[in-house]
Motif scaffolding. Structure first.
Motif, PDB file in Angstrom:
ATOM      1  N   THR A 138       0.813  -1.220   0.000  1.00  0.00           N
ATOM      2  CA  THR A 138       0.000   0.000   0.000  1.00  0.00           C
ATOM      3  C   THR A 138       0.847   1.270   0.000  1.00  0.00           C
ATOM      4  O   THR A 138       0.297   2.370   0.057  1.00  0.00           O
ATOM      5  N   GLY A 139       2.169   1.132  -0.057  1.00  0.00           N
ATOM      6  CA  GLY A 139       3.035   2.303  -0.167  1.00  0.00           C
ATOM      7  C   GLY A 139       3.308   3.013   1.140  1.00  0.00           C
ATOM      8  O   GLY A 139       3.753   4.175   1.140  1.00  0.00           O
ATOM      9  N   LYS A 140       3.084   2.348   2.267  1.00  0.00           N
ATOM     10  CA  LYS A 140       3.268   2.996   3.567  1.00  0.00           C
ATOM     11  C   LYS A 140       4.688   3.525   3.745  1.00  0.00           C
ATOM     12  O   LYS A 140       4.899   4.714   4.035  1.00  0.00           O
ATOM     13  N   THR A 141       5.661   2.645   3.574  1.00  0.00           N
ATOM     14  CA  THR A 141       7.060   3.032   3.789  1.00  0.00           C
ATOM     15  C   THR A 141       7.576   3.917   2.660  1.00  0.00           C
ATOM     16  O   THR A 141       8.264   4.917   2.901  1.00  0.00           O
ATOM     17  N   TYR A 142       7.229   3.582   1.440  1.00  0.00           N
ATOM     18  CA  TYR A 142       7.758   4.308   0.278  1.00  0.00           C
ATOM     19  C   TYR A 142       7.293   5.764   0.290  1.00  0.00           C
ATOM     20  O   TYR A 142       8.096   6.682   0.065  1.00  0.00           O
ATOM     21  N   LEU A 143       6.013   6.000   0.552  1.00  0.00           N
ATOM     22  CA  LEU A 143       5.511   7.371   0.588  1.00  0.00           C
ATOM     23  C   LEU A 143       6.091   8.147   1.775  1.00  0.00           C
ATOM     24  O   LEU A 143       6.395   9.337   1.661  1.00  0.00           O
ATOM     25  N   ALA A 144       6.238   7.464   2.914  1.00  0.00           N
ATOM     26  CA  ALA A 144       6.855   8.112   4.071  1.00  0.00           C
ATOM     27  C   ALA A 144       8.293   8.513   3.749  1.00  0.00           C
ATOM     28  O   ALA A 144       8.751   9.606   4.112  1.00  0.00           O
ATOM     29  N   MET A 145       9.003   7.634   3.050  1.00  0.00           N
ATOM     30  CA  MET A 145      10.377   7.929   2.648  1.00  0.00           C
ATOM     31  C   MET A 145      10.423   9.121   1.698  1.00  0.00           C
ATOM     32  O   MET A 145      11.269  10.009   1.829  1.00  0.00           O
ATOM     33  N   ALA A 146       9.504   9.164   0.749  1.00  0.00           N
ATOM     34  CA  ALA A 146       9.447  10.281  -0.190  1.00  0.00           C
ATOM     35  C   ALA A 146       9.164  11.592   0.535  1.00  0.00           C
ATOM     36  O   ALA A 146       9.775  12.637   0.232  1.00  0.00           O
ATOM     37  N   MET A 147       8.254  11.556   1.496  1.00  0.00           N
ATOM     38  CA  MET A 147       7.948  12.759   2.276  1.00  0.00           C
ATOM     39  C   MET A 147       9.152  13.192   3.115  1.00  0.00           C
ATOM     40  O   MET A 147       9.423  14.391   3.269  1.00  0.00           O
TER      41      MET A 147
END
Length: 343
Positions: A138-147
């Protein structure tokens, strides 16, 4: 119900993007809404029942708006647009698509792709601490990393700290060779992979050597105060209540925290309470802490992953219901026996 037909205009420069390779996107829409679509130069004829035609038109409008934004339409976009129409939701994918977080080192834009992801990203912007809870993909870690990387590049924070508990996923790896860093690196590899993709290996190494980006096991956090940092705790379902409390009390001034986890994939010893489970109950009413619950609809990996998550959700739901039925049966049986004994 009567069969009708209508025309839908699609500019030629967007046709290939919307249709997909070998018209795969159109075939997916036809199958979902039981309509027939006939492509004509400069347009499309849709044949089917009125409600199906109306839903098909809504999906095509969504995809056309995405294409006009310059987005390369994927199978996930098509499936999600279809699911929104099935649930009669009025939200438009093009609004979500406009929320650009950053670009990868190869220039690929990173954006939320679902309503759940959009809510998650908005919560990270607005709240000091955000819990992102949901299944794999669901992109939890990836989106947090991008932010985190975006905040770092914009000088909103002075460093990025990423951590996760060093727990094997259901198997014992035994003693690993090398120094301490070599021993913990395998547990942190998913964080490195995301960093390399978004930031680039060279930039990561340079900032890591300066101490501006840190990837470390959760055990290394004890005794520290983390000021002016963007902190990500990954795989939080594998923390103990004591570890979660320790981590949350490390937060200093000017920091932002994202805690991610999947409550269905715990690798803790049997019977041990998850720190994430407890934190959700303890902190649910605390101001400036956000909770975002992502679902199988927010899965943006291969479509098969979404089906796998849904299948497991259905199985776990039936299993829980069966256990409740058995418990109720034993309770009723015990009560009946007590009544017989008393009589």
């Amino acid at each position: 119900m009567s069969i009708q037909e209508m025309s839908f205009e699609i500019p030629s420069e967007h046709a290939q993007n919307i249709f997909g390779e070998f018209d795969a996107n159109l075939k997916r829409i036809e199958k979902s809404f039981r309509v027939t679509m006939i492509s004509r130069s400069g347009g499309m004829k849709i044949i089917g029942e009125p409600k199906s035609i109306e839903r098909t038109e809504r999906v095509l409008n969504q995809l056309l708006a995405l294409s006009k934004n310059g987005t390369a339409i994927t199978e996930q976009n098509v499936n999600y647009a279809i699911s929104l129409c099935m649930e009669n939701k009025e939200e438009h994918l093009s609004v979500i698509d406009k929320d650009l977080i950053c670009h990868t080192v190869q220039g690929k834009p990173i954006k939320p792709k679902t309503l759940g992801q959009k809510s998650y990203v908005d919560a990270i912007r607005e709240k000091m601490i955000v819990f992102g809870i949901g299944p794999a993909g669901t992109g939890k870690t990836y989106l947090a990393m991008a932010m985190a990387i975006t905040a770092f590049k914009n000088d909103e924070v002075s460093r990025i700290i990423m951590t996760r508990p060093a727990i094997e996923a259901g198997e014992k790896l035994g003693f690993l060779p090398g120094d301490l860093q070599s021993k913990v690196d395998p547990y942190l590899r998913p964080l490195y992979d995301a960093l390399y993709q978004i930031m680039g290996a060279e930039s990561f190494v340079k900032n890591s050597e300066k101490g501006l980006i840190e990837v470390a096991p959760l055990a290394y956090m004890r005794g520290r105060t983390l000021d002016n940092a963007f902190i990500i705790l990954d795989e939080a379902q594998n923390t103990s209540p004591a570890q979660m409390k320790m981590f949350l009390t490390r937060i200093g001034f000017g920091s932002k925290v994202v805690i991610t986890g999947d409550l269905t994939q715990k690798d803790l010893p049997a019977g041990q309470t998850s720190g994430l489970d407890e934190a959700v109950k303890v902190l649910k009413d605390v101001d400036d802490i956000g909770f975002c619950y992502l679902t199988s609809q927010d899965v943006v990996r291969h479509p098969l992953v979404q089906k796998i998550v849904q299948a497991y959700d259905t199985y776990e739901s039936k299993k829980s219901q069966s256990q409740r039925d058995r418990n109720n049966y034993h309770v009723r049986k015990s009560a009946y026996r007590r009544e017989e004994k008393d009589s």
